[in-house]
Scaffold this motif. Structure first.
Motif, PDB file in Angstrom:
ATOM      1  N   TYR A 520     -11.283  -2.056  -6.064  1.00  0.00           N
ATOM      2  CA  TYR A 520     -11.440  -2.001  -4.614  1.00  0.00           C
ATOM      3  C   TYR A 520     -11.579  -3.410  -4.025  1.00  0.00           C
ATOM      4  O   TYR A 520     -10.946  -3.725  -2.999  1.00  0.00           O
ATOM      5  CB  TYR A 520     -12.665  -1.165  -4.246  1.00  0.00           C
ATOM      6  N   GLU A 521     -12.408  -4.236  -4.627  1.00  0.00           N
ATOM      7  CA  GLU A 521     -12.617  -5.586  -4.104  1.00  0.00           C
ATOM      8  C   GLU A 521     -11.331  -6.407  -4.134  1.00  0.00           C
ATOM      9  O   GLU A 521     -11.100  -7.254  -3.252  1.00  0.00           O
ATOM     10  CB  GLU A 521     -13.709  -6.307  -4.908  1.00  0.00           C
ATOM     11  N   LEU A 522     -10.479  -6.153  -5.120  1.00  0.00           N
ATOM     12  CA  LEU A 522      -9.201  -6.865  -5.200  1.00  0.00           C
ATOM     13  C   LEU A 522      -8.199  -6.356  -4.164  1.00  0.00           C
ATOM     14  O   LEU A 522      -7.492  -7.144  -3.523  1.00  0.00           O
ATOM     15  CB  LEU A 522      -8.610  -6.735  -6.604  1.00  0.00           C
ATOM     16  N   LEU A 523      -8.151  -5.025  -3.995  1.00  0.00           N
ATOM     17  CA  LEU A 523      -7.128  -4.438  -3.128  1.00  0.00           C
ATOM     18  C   LEU A 523      -7.484  -4.458  -1.659  1.00  0.00           C
ATOM     19  O   LEU A 523      -6.591  -4.427  -0.809  1.00  0.00           O
ATOM     20  CB  LEU A 523      -6.856  -2.990  -3.565  1.00  0.00           C
ATOM     21  N   VAL A 524      -8.797  -4.478  -1.323  1.00  0.00           N
ATOM     22  CA  VAL A 524      -9.181  -4.402   0.074  1.00  0.00           C
ATOM     23  C   VAL A 524      -8.698  -5.623   0.858  1.00  0.00           C
ATOM     24  O   VAL A 524      -8.571  -5.577   2.094  1.00  0.00           O
ATOM     25  CB  VAL A 524     -10.719  -4.247   0.197  1.00  0.00           C
ATOM     26  N   ARG A 525      -8.388  -6.711   0.141  1.00  0.00           N
ATOM     27  CA  ARG A 525      -7.854  -7.902   0.802  1.00  0.00           C
ATOM     28  C   ARG A 525      -6.371  -7.766   1.097  1.00  0.00           C
ATOM     29  O   ARG A 525      -5.814  -8.528   1.895  1.00  0.00           O
ATOM     30  CB  ARG A 525      -8.097  -9.132  -0.068  1.00  0.00           C
ATOM     31  N   LEU A 526      -5.718  -6.807   0.433  1.00  0.00           N
ATOM     32  CA  LEU A 526      -4.271  -6.646   0.585  1.00  0.00           C
ATOM     33  C   LEU A 526      -3.889  -5.369   1.320  1.00  0.00           C
ATOM     34  O   LEU A 526      -2.841  -5.322   1.971  1.00  0.00           O
ATOM     35  CB  LEU A 526      -3.615  -6.622  -0.804  1.00  0.00           C
ATOM     36  N   LEU A 527      -4.732  -4.346   1.217  1.00  0.00           N
ATOM     37  CA  LEU A 527      -4.412  -3.032   1.771  1.00  0.00           C
ATOM     38  C   LEU A 527      -5.459  -2.627   2.796  1.00  0.00           C
ATOM     39  O   LEU A 527      -6.573  -3.157   2.798  1.00  0.00           O
ATOM     40  CB  LEU A 527      -4.364  -1.976   0.654  1.00  0.00           C
ATOM     41  N   PRO A 528      -5.118  -1.640   3.675  1.00  0.00           N
ATOM     42  CA  PRO A 528      -6.157  -1.072   4.544  1.00  0.00           C
ATOM     43  C   PRO A 528      -7.285  -0.468   3.716  1.00  0.00           C
ATOM     44  O   PRO A 528      -7.079  -0.054   2.570  1.00  0.00           O
ATOM     45  CB  PRO A 528      -5.397   0.016   5.322  1.00  0.00           C
ATOM     46  N   GLY A 529      -8.485  -0.404   4.305  1.00  0.00           N
ATOM     47  CA  GLY A 529      -9.666   0.040   3.564  1.00  0.00           C
ATOM     48  C   GLY A 529      -9.515   1.406   2.929  1.00  0.00           C
ATOM     49  O   GLY A 529      -9.897   1.617   1.769  1.00  0.00           O
ATOM     50  N   LYS A 530      -8.935   2.380   3.648  1.00  0.00           N
ATOM     51  CA  LYS A 530      -8.796   3.731   3.105  1.00  0.00           C
ATOM     52  C   LYS A 530      -7.844   3.752   1.908  1.00  0.00           C
ATOM     53  O   LYS A 530      -8.092   4.421   0.906  1.00  0.00           O
ATOM     54  CB  LYS A 530      -8.326   4.691   4.191  1.00  0.00           C
ATOM     55  N   ALA A 531      -6.746   3.018   2.029  1.00  0.00           N
ATOM     56  CA  ALA A 531      -5.791   2.955   0.914  1.00  0.00           C
ATOM     57  C   ALA A 531      -6.423   2.277  -0.295  1.00  0.00           C
ATOM     58  O   ALA A 531      -6.202   2.689  -1.447  1.00  0.00           O
ATOM     59  CB  ALA A 531      -4.528   2.210   1.341  1.00  0.00           C
TER      60      ALA A 531
END
Length: 579
Positions: A520-531
């Motif tokens: 989550y910490e890695l992806l939240v910088r690239l994707l919307p929060g829900k995704a």
């Protein structure tokens, strides 16, 4: 005659499948109801809604007092012996008993609405309580019908009525709440008032609308109960109970009404005690929580939630608003034990059979399997909620950002409570299966006292406030689970190995939660929060499965107890992943 009638009824397996499917569907519908309702009426509205509902539960328990189980048991016993006149006698005595207990309970709720709402510093909850009061009457009338048909081994009416009740609550409740909100805001935009009361601004207009909107949602609960009762009434009128005139003619003379009443009370009162302790404890818990919050100076209380509490809240609205935030975290944490309950329940027949056989080794294996299967759900879910509380709440309640910020720390603590709550359900059921139903009641009573003490001592401390209630929940269910397991080991007489059973799922659960947090910490910088949170959860599932296999946390017997387990065992053995 008895044999013919038994053939008309459903088998044990068929009945269990029907009831389980109905209960699971009702739980799913309940979750669907609360999530959009929270997004619609917000934290303050849910504070009103849940204040009414928590008062309803213990009054309902007292009014029914375990009678549905007593009715079904007496009906079943008499039907098995072909005593059809006694079956009808049980029904005829139960109907007026339930009618008057439901009527009295309804009146108690209706006329006690204002005093109770004032006692918990939530005066605007009184309307919700009054609207909910008739639900008690309809539920009591439904209880006798459900108990009667379950006793005749016909689970369909009970399951269908529960689904109708839940669907009615969902559709009518959400529809009424939406309609009331719309009417209130339209009146404000046209006249500057809400139901005749002047509103200073749009935010104040919303707050003035919420008591009626929450009552609209509660009206759905009442309407759902009325629809469920109407279905059962029509079912009985059209289908009857299938007891033929010839069976009645050949049946022995029925027992006296007084004897039947004594049997009903003898069975129902012990069943009632455990549920009553839990519901009364919850009611007292809610009362203490809101009164303790109200005892804190409003400005001091607001200072602990800078930027998170709307400025237009009046002092009377502050306590129910914060309680509504607490219930958001509470409702999410309650989902896991509810779903996991079916896993533990599916394994319980093996414990009962082993206990009856008296073979110590079989008892040990069965108990360990039930605990292990429940732990496989408890640990990843609890740890996952603890580390992803804010993203999960934002996913479910994206429109309530302030409420999510307040509820997230609470859910982090309640995530640990989820582990104990999930494990306590099968442990208590196994104690009942070996004839020690008294132990769960005692532990629950002690746990509730501990929880109430935490509320009394901690919630009134401004810097701790609602976090004290969460800590009390962890302590309560931690005590129930630990001492329940120790009691189960002692009373069963089997050398149950609890630590070896629990540490592997616990380790795999922590690694799973850690992986979810990292992704989550890695992806939240690239994707919307829900995704990002959905991707994190999806990534955690295979990680958890890999660690379970690597640690050999699942045995062959554990998988075989679950639906489709035989196929999974063959697949794992074929790949060399199971010894």
């Amino acid at each position: 005659m008895a044999q013919q009638s038994n053939q008309r009824g459903q088998s044990f397996l068929q009945g269990a499948v029907i009831l389980s499917a109905g209960v699971m569907l009702v739980k799913v519908i309940g979750a669907i109801f609360k999530i959009p309702l929270t997004n619609l009426i917000g934290e303050l509205g849910m504070g009103y809604f849940n204040t009414a509902y928590q008062l309803y539960l213990p009054v309902y328990t007292i009014a029914t007092a375990g009678f549905p189980i007593a009715v079904s048991r007496l009906v079943s016993q008499n039907a098995a012996g072909g005593r059809w006149k006694d079956v009808r006698r049980v029904y005829r005595i139960s109907v007026p008993l339930f009618f008057f207990s439901g009527l009295i309970g309804m009146l108690v709720m209706y006329f006690g609405a204002e005093p109770y709402a004032a006692a918990v510093s939530s005066p605007d909850s009184a309307l919700c309580i009054r609207v909910l009061a008739p639900t008690l009457f309809f539920c009591c009338l439904m209880s006798v019908q459900r108990g009667y048909y379950v006793g005749l081994r016909n689970m369909t009416p009970s399951a269908v009525s529960q689904v109708i009740e839940a669907v009615g609550k969902l559709l009518i409740g959400l529809g009424c709440a939406y309609w009331v909100m719309r009417c209130g805001m339209e009146e404000y935009s046209e006249r500057g008032t809400v139901f005749g009361t002047p509103a200073a601004d749009a935010g104040s207009a919303v707050n003035l609308t919420l008591p009626a909107a929450a009552a609209g949602a509660v009206l759905g609960v009442t309407a759902g109960a009325a629809l469920g009762f109407l279905y059962l009434l029509l079912f009985r009128r059209i289908r009857g109970d299938r007891i033929s005139p010839r069976e009645l003619e050949n049946s022995p003379q029925a027992e006296a009404g007084g004897a039947v009443m004594r049997q009903l009370l003898k069975i129902s009162i012990p069943v009632c005690l455990g549920a009553l302790v839990l519901n009364l404890g919850t009611l007292i818990d809610v009362t203490f929580l809101q009164r303790s919050l109200a005892a804190i100076e409003p400005d001091v209380l607001r200072s602990g939630f800078i930027g998170q509490i709307p400025q237009n809240l009046t002092p009377d609205e502050l306590t129910p608003y914060l309680y509504g935030c607490y219930t958001i975290a509470q409702n999410v944490s309650a989902l896991v034990p509810t779903v996991a309950q079916s896993f533990g329940t599916s394994a319980l027949p093996a414990v009962t059979a082993a206990w009856v056989s008296g073979r110590s080794d079989e008892i040990r294996k069965s108990i360990e399997s039930v605990v292990r299967v429940s732990a496989l759900v408890a640990f990843p879910s609890g740890f996952g909620l603890a580390v992803l509380s804010q993203p999960v709440l934002a996913l479910l309640f994206g429109r309530r950002l302030n409420g999510v910020q307040i509820a997230a720390p609470l859910l982090s603590v309640l995530g640990i409570a989820v582990i104990f709550m999930t494990l306590s359900v099968p442990v208590n059921s196994m104690l009942q299966a070996i004839g020690r139903a008294d132990i769960p009641v005692r532990l629950l009573l002690i746990g509730m006292i501990l929880k109430l003490a935490a509320n009394f001592l901690l919630v009134s401390v401004p810097k701790i406030n609602m976090m004290g209630a969460c800590a009390g929940t962890v302590a309560c269910y931690g005590l129930i689970t630990v001492f329940g397991m120790l009691s189960l080991k002692r009373c069963s007489g089997a050398s149950v190995r609890l630590l070896p059973v629990l540490w592997k799922p616990a380790a795999a659960g922590m690694l799973c939660a850690g992986a979810a947090k990292l992704v989550y910490e890695l992806l939240v910088r690239l994707l919307p929060g829900k995704a990002a949170v959905l991707a994190a959860i999806a990534a955690a599932v295979p990680v958890y499965a890999i660690f379970l296999v690597w640690l050999h946390a699942l045995g062959r017997e554990d998988l075989q107890m679950l639906p489709g387990g035989e196929k999974v065992v063959k697949l794992l053995e074929k790949r060399g992943w199971m010894r």
